[in-house]
Design a protein around this motif. Structure first.
Motif, mmCIF file in Angstrom:
data_model
loop_
_atom_site.group_PDB
_atom_site.id
_atom_site.type_symbol
_atom_site.label_atom_id
_atom_site.label_comp_id
_atom_site.label_asym_id
_atom_site.label_seq_id
_atom_site.Cartn_x
_atom_site.Cartn_y
_atom_site.Cartn_z
ATOM 1 N N PHE A 172 0.791 -1.397 0.127
ATOM 2 C CA PHE A 172 0.002 -0.109 -0.096
ATOM 3 C C PHE A 172 0.846 1.482 -0.091
ATOM 4 N N PHE A 173 1.933 1.332 0.967
ATOM 5 C CA PHE A 173 2.822 2.186 0.994
ATOM 6 C C PHE A 173 3.466 2.616 -0.351
ATOM 7 N N ILE A 174 4.077 1.667 -1.009
ATOM 8 C CA ILE A 174 4.701 2.056 -2.383
ATOM 9 C C ILE A 174 3.772 2.218 -3.291
ATOM 10 N N TRP A 175 2.721 1.601 -3.390
ATOM 11 C CA TRP A 175 1.758 2.175 -4.404
ATOM 12 C C TRP A 175 1.337 3.596 -4.295
ATOM 13 N N PHE A 176 0.991 3.932 -2.957
ATOM 14 C CA PHE A 176 0.774 5.099 -2.715
ATOM 15 C C PHE A 176 1.858 6.255 -3.055
ATOM 16 N N VAL A 177 3.268 5.921 -2.931
ATOM 17 C CA VAL A 177 4.290 6.581 -3.348
ATOM 18 C C VAL A 177 4.367 6.854 -4.983
ATOM 19 N N ALA A 178 4.178 5.505 -5.703
ATOM 20 C CA ALA A 178 4.064 5.737 -7.071
ATOM 21 C C ALA A 178 2.816 6.586 -7.663
ATOM 22 N N ALA A 179 1.471 6.338 -6.803
ATOM 23 C CA ALA A 179 0.581 7.312 -7.221
ATOM 24 C C ALA A 179 0.739 8.897 -7.056
ATOM 25 N N VAL A 180 1.528 9.116 -5.982
ATOM 26 C CA VAL A 180 1.833 10.419 -5.927
ATOM 27 C C VAL A 180 2.703 11.158 -7.054
ATOM 28 N N GLY A 181 3.805 10.272 -7.664
ATOM 29 C CA GLY A 181 4.529 10.673 -8.736
ATOM 30 C C GLY A 181 3.815 10.873 -9.827
ATOM 31 N N ILE A 182 2.861 9.947 -9.965
ATOM 32 C CA ILE A 182 2.070 9.814 -11.261
ATOM 33 C C ILE A 182 1.020 11.088 -11.145
ATOM 34 N N PHE A 183 0.465 11.393 -10.142
ATOM 35 C CA PHE A 183 -0.276 12.813 -9.948
ATOM 36 C C PHE A 183 0.498 13.887 -10.137
ATOM 37 N N PHE A 184 1.871 13.970 -9.775
ATOM 38 C CA PHE A 184 2.430 15.440 -9.833
ATOM 39 C C PHE A 184 2.985 15.591 -11.295
ATOM 40 N N THR A 185 2.977 14.350 -12.042
ATOM 41 C CA THR A 185 3.339 14.421 -13.495
ATOM 42 C C THR A 185 2.341 15.272 -14.352
ATOM 43 N N ILE A 186 1.156 15.063 -13.833
ATOM 44 C CA ILE A 186 0.088 15.957 -14.254
ATOM 45 C C ILE A 186 -0.159 17.463 -13.873
ATOM 46 N N SER A 187 -0.086 17.128 -12.353
ATOM 47 C CA SER A 187 -0.019 18.663 -11.829
ATOM 48 C C SER A 187 1.043 19.485 -12.195
ATOM 49 N N CYS A 188 2.458 19.060 -12.523
ATOM 50 C CA CYS A 188 3.327 19.729 -12.976
ATOM 51 C C CYS A 188 3.429 20.202 -14.245
ATOM 52 N N ARG A 189 2.574 19.585 -14.906
ATOM 53 C CA ARG A 189 2.024 20.120 -16.455
ATOM 54 C C ARG A 189 3.342 19.466 -17.297
ATOM 55 N N SER A 190 3.977 18.288 -16.475
ATOM 56 C CA SER A 190 5.143 17.834 -17.462
ATOM 57 C C SER A 190 4.629 17.075 -18.460
ATOM 58 N N HIS A 191 3.479 16.430 -18.564
ATOM 59 C CA HIS A 191 2.794 15.845 -19.489
ATOM 60 C C HIS A 191 1.296 15.948 -19.701
ATOM 61 N N TYR A 192 0.910 15.629 -20.805
ATOM 62 C CA TYR A 192 -0.553 15.789 -20.932
ATOM 63 C C TYR A 192 -1.166 14.408 -20.309
ATOM 64 N N THR A 193 -2.459 14.325 -20.267
ATOM 65 C CA THR A 193 -3.139 13.270 -19.746
ATOM 66 C C THR A 193 -2.976 12.034 -20.649
ATOM 67 N N VAL A 194 -3.150 12.262 -21.734
ATOM 68 C CA VAL A 194 -2.840 11.210 -22.763
ATOM 69 C C VAL A 194 -1.568 10.630 -22.536
ATOM 70 N N ASP A 195 -0.661 11.507 -22.387
ATOM 71 C CA ASP A 195 0.884 10.709 -22.163
ATOM 72 C C ASP A 195 0.604 9.839 -20.895
ATOM 73 N N VAL A 196 0.234 10.102 -19.998
ATOM 74 C CA VAL A 196 0.059 9.306 -18.795
ATOM 75 C C VAL A 196 -0.673 7.987 -19.108
ATOM 76 N N VAL A 197 -1.887 8.123 -19.622
ATOM 77 C CA VAL A 197 -2.787 7.142 -20.231
ATOM 78 C C VAL A 197 -1.849 6.080 -20.942
ATOM 79 N N LEU A 198 -1.149 6.661 -21.813
ATOM 80 C CA LEU A 198 -0.499 5.717 -22.849
ATOM 81 C C LEU A 198 0.713 4.884 -21.977
ATOM 82 N N ALA A 199 1.335 5.808 -20.915
ATOM 83 C CA ALA A 199 2.349 5.150 -20.117
ATOM 84 C C ALA A 199 1.762 4.086 -19.401
#
Length: 263
Positions: A172-199
């Protein structure tokens, strides 16, 4: 990254002019900068944590422990295999990103890249910008698909494959850390949402493709090559390790391993 930086659309605007994006409508821009970290963003820190966790496991499980009577591996010895899986899957991510990231130049959405969208560059300038600013390459406009999310999911696949997530609390903890990283990928505008979906697609199907061949469920020359290069605990020989006593080594049929006999 250099091709994407060279190719993305330039603009004189003082702010990014991104394409319409559902994720941006839902998640407001928020990107805290973390000092003393390459790129200084949360998603990079998450990747460092996941890679560090896997590398720690590799170090702890590098040398096997043997049963004192049978000589069979009872724990560890799969450190090499974990390292190979991590490297092979990351290579697949980078190869697939190479085939997509420079194909279509999209308006870059990252406010940190505003200055870079104001002027035209040559490919040489782009290469210098991406590769010449430190150990970890960094570019603007390298969007399709998200390498941060792809590598995060590859790390999770390796952790799951090798039993790091058997404990529910740790998982649970490791998946939470991973989810935080994925969230900030969009929050920081590093990528479009479609880039995350394709990932997510690549992060699921690349390990599926690889492990089906690693486990022999799919035949062919790729499967044969993977089996040839992978080092499994069953392939290791007790006499290769210092902790095996001399008396135990004598019990091994050394005639099978003439290269291990020192004169």
């Amino acid at each position: 990254g250099a091709v994407a930086y060279f190719h993305f659309e330039r603009s004189d605007a003082s702010v990014p002019d991104p394409l319409p994006d559902f994720g941006y409508d839902v998640i407001p821009y928020y990107c805290p900068r973390i000092p003393h970290v390459p790129h200084g963003n949360v998603q990079s820190v998450v990747l460092f944590i996941l890679y560090g966790l896997i590398l720690s496991g590799i170090a702890l499980r590098w040398k096997p422990r043997y049963h004192p009577k049978t000589g069979t591996v009872i724990w560890g010895g799969d450190g090499r295999l974990i390292l190979q899986h991590l490297c092979h899957l990351n290579c697949l991510v980078f190869l697939t990103r190479t085939s997509t990231v420079g194909m279509t130049g999209l308006p870059q959405p990252n406010p940190k890249c505003v200055e870079q969208q104001h002027f035209q560059v040559t490919f040489g300038n782009a290469l210098q910008f991406v590769m010449g600013r430190g150990l970890v390459p960094h570019a603007c406009g390298d969007l399709i698909y998200s390498g941060h999310v792809g590598c995060t999911l590859i790390c999770m696949a390796v952790l799951h494959r090798h039993g790091f997530l058997k404990n529910k609390s740790a998982a649970f903890f490791i998946w939470f850390v991973a989810a935080v990283g994925i969230f900030f990928t969009i929050s920081c505008r590093s990528h479009y949402t479609v880039d995350v979906v394709l990932a997510f697609y690549f992060g699921y199907f690349l390990p599926e493709w690889y492990f089906n061949r690693s486990d022999g469920r799919v035949g062919g020359w790729v499967s044969a090559w993977i089996k040839t290069v992978e080092v499994r605990p069953s392939d290791l020989r007790p006499v290769d390790y210092d902790e095996v006593s001399e008396s135990r080594a004598k019990e091994v049929d050394l005639y099978q391993y003439p290269s291990t006999i020192s004169v």
